[in-house]
Design a protein around this motif. Structure first.
Motif, PDB file in Angstrom:
ATOM      1  N   CYS A 175       6.880   1.598   8.614  1.00  0.00           N
ATOM      2  CA  CYS A 175       5.813   1.859   7.643  1.00  0.00           C
ATOM      3  C   CYS A 175       4.518   1.119   7.965  1.00  0.00           C
ATOM      4  O   CYS A 175       3.541   1.223   7.218  1.00  0.00           O
ATOM      5  N   HIS A 183       3.874  -1.943   7.694  1.00  0.00           N
ATOM      6  CA  HIS A 183       3.616  -3.049   6.762  1.00  0.00           C
ATOM      7  C   HIS A 183       3.443  -4.350   7.537  1.00  0.00           C
ATOM      8  O   HIS A 183       4.279  -4.706   8.373  1.00  0.00           O
ATOM      9  N   GLU A 209       8.750  -3.317   2.065  1.00  0.00           N
ATOM     10  CA  GLU A 209       7.986  -2.172   1.577  1.00  0.00           C
ATOM     11  C   GLU A 209       8.783  -0.872   1.630  1.00  0.00           C
ATOM     12  O   GLU A 209       8.936  -0.184   0.631  1.00  0.00           O
ATOM     13  N   CYS A 210       9.271  -0.522   2.810  1.00  0.00           N
ATOM     14  CA  CYS A 210       9.922   0.781   2.969  1.00  0.00           C
ATOM     15  C   CYS A 210      11.445   0.694   2.967  1.00  0.00           C
ATOM     16  O   CYS A 210      12.120   1.725   2.994  1.00  0.00           O
TER      17      CYS A 210
END
Length: 292
Positions: free
Chosen positions: A76, A78, A100-101
């Motif tokens: 992602c 991040h 995050e993902c």
């Protein structure tokens, strides 16, 4: 180092913490250094042959080295924060997933951090707190990086092997190494020439390359650290373990006998063992089997 005589537990504790921290950095080195080298090669080719296009599609020209850009999640993108980058602990707290993902984070990252910590702790338990112990810890870090880069890319970068060799010779010059300067220099020369000779003998007989030049340089570096007398032990141990692992891979993975495999990791392991326990092993062998 006088404080360590009053608090001896600080020495292995500090070595373990240092190993965790450096292990996190080694993950960066293992991943980024080959990419940096490839980009440099492409740039050099582009400079020599401007009419040809050697640029990669994903090469934006942005700075890429061991410090920038910041580490990011490959899924992602991040940006990894400092709290998410605490060696081993962050991986455990995040349960091995991106914050995050929630994509899985490779177990190899904490494994290398843990391995580096264990190796640092082992050095601290085997060697007293001297400058030689500090040097051996640094050598261990270099060998870990070389091992995993060779596993990934079948490459032993000169950026690590050559400084490692010169460091071994320098330590002999200033008297930190237990190896004399003469033994260190002869060890480096013998280490390089021994595998170089095997390489050319094999090539003349089979018309094939049996190993890479990085292996010569790695054994030269190990020779500078352990001296010429332990090189036979390093070569025999690495060859034996490499042969066993090669047979296992042939049997379990069904790989062809012509499939190349990395020899650097076996040299690195054998060299590390020789640095820590080589002389006791040599003395035991000589006294037990040769009667000296």
């Amino acid at each position: 180092m006088a404080v360590l005589s009053y608090y001896p537990w600080l020495y292995p504790l500090f070595a373990t913490i240092l190993g965790l921290l450096i292990g996190s950095f080694l993950n960066v080195v293992i991943y980024r250094l080959p990419i940096m080298m490839e980009r440099q090669w492409r740039q050099e080719c582009q400079d020599c042959f401007p009419e040809l296009d050697y640029a990669q599609a994903n090469d934006t020209g942005a700075p890429f080295n061991l410090s920038v850009p910041r580490s990011r999640c490959p899924h992602c993108n991040h940006a990894i924060t400092a709290l998410e980058n605490i060696p081993l602990l962050s991986w455990l707290v995040l349960k091995g997933k991106c914050r995050e993902c929630h994509a899985p984070i490779s177990k190899r990252y904490p494994a290398i951090e843990l391995l580096t910590a264990i190796i640092s702790l082992t050095v601290a338990l085997v060697l007293p707190p001297t400058w030689w112990a500090v040097a051996v810890v640094g050598c261990s870090f270099a060998l870990i990086a070389l091992t995993f880069i060779d596993i990934d890319k079948m490459l032993l970068p000169d950026q690590i092997t050559l400084p490692l060799m010169w460091a071994g010779i320098l330590l002999a010059v200033i008297g930190i190494s237990p190896v004399s300067l003469t033994d260190a220099v002869i060890g480096a020369m013998a280490g390089y020439l021994s595998l170089w000779s095997v390489f050319w003998a094999f090539k003349l007989l089979t018309k094939k390359d049996g190993m890479g030049y990085g292996d010569f340089k790695l054994l030269a570096a190990i020779g500078a650290w352990v001296g010429w007398s332990l090189l036979p032990f390093v070569v025999l141990l690495s060859s034996f373990v490499g042969a066993i692992c090669g047979i296992i891979m042939l049997r379990t993975k069904g790989e062809d006998q012509q499939t190349p495999f990395s020899f650097g990791p076996y040299l690195a392991v054998a060299g590390w063992i020789a640095i820590l326990w080589g002389q006791p092993i040599l003395h035991w062998y000589v006294s037990s089997y040769l009667g000296f």
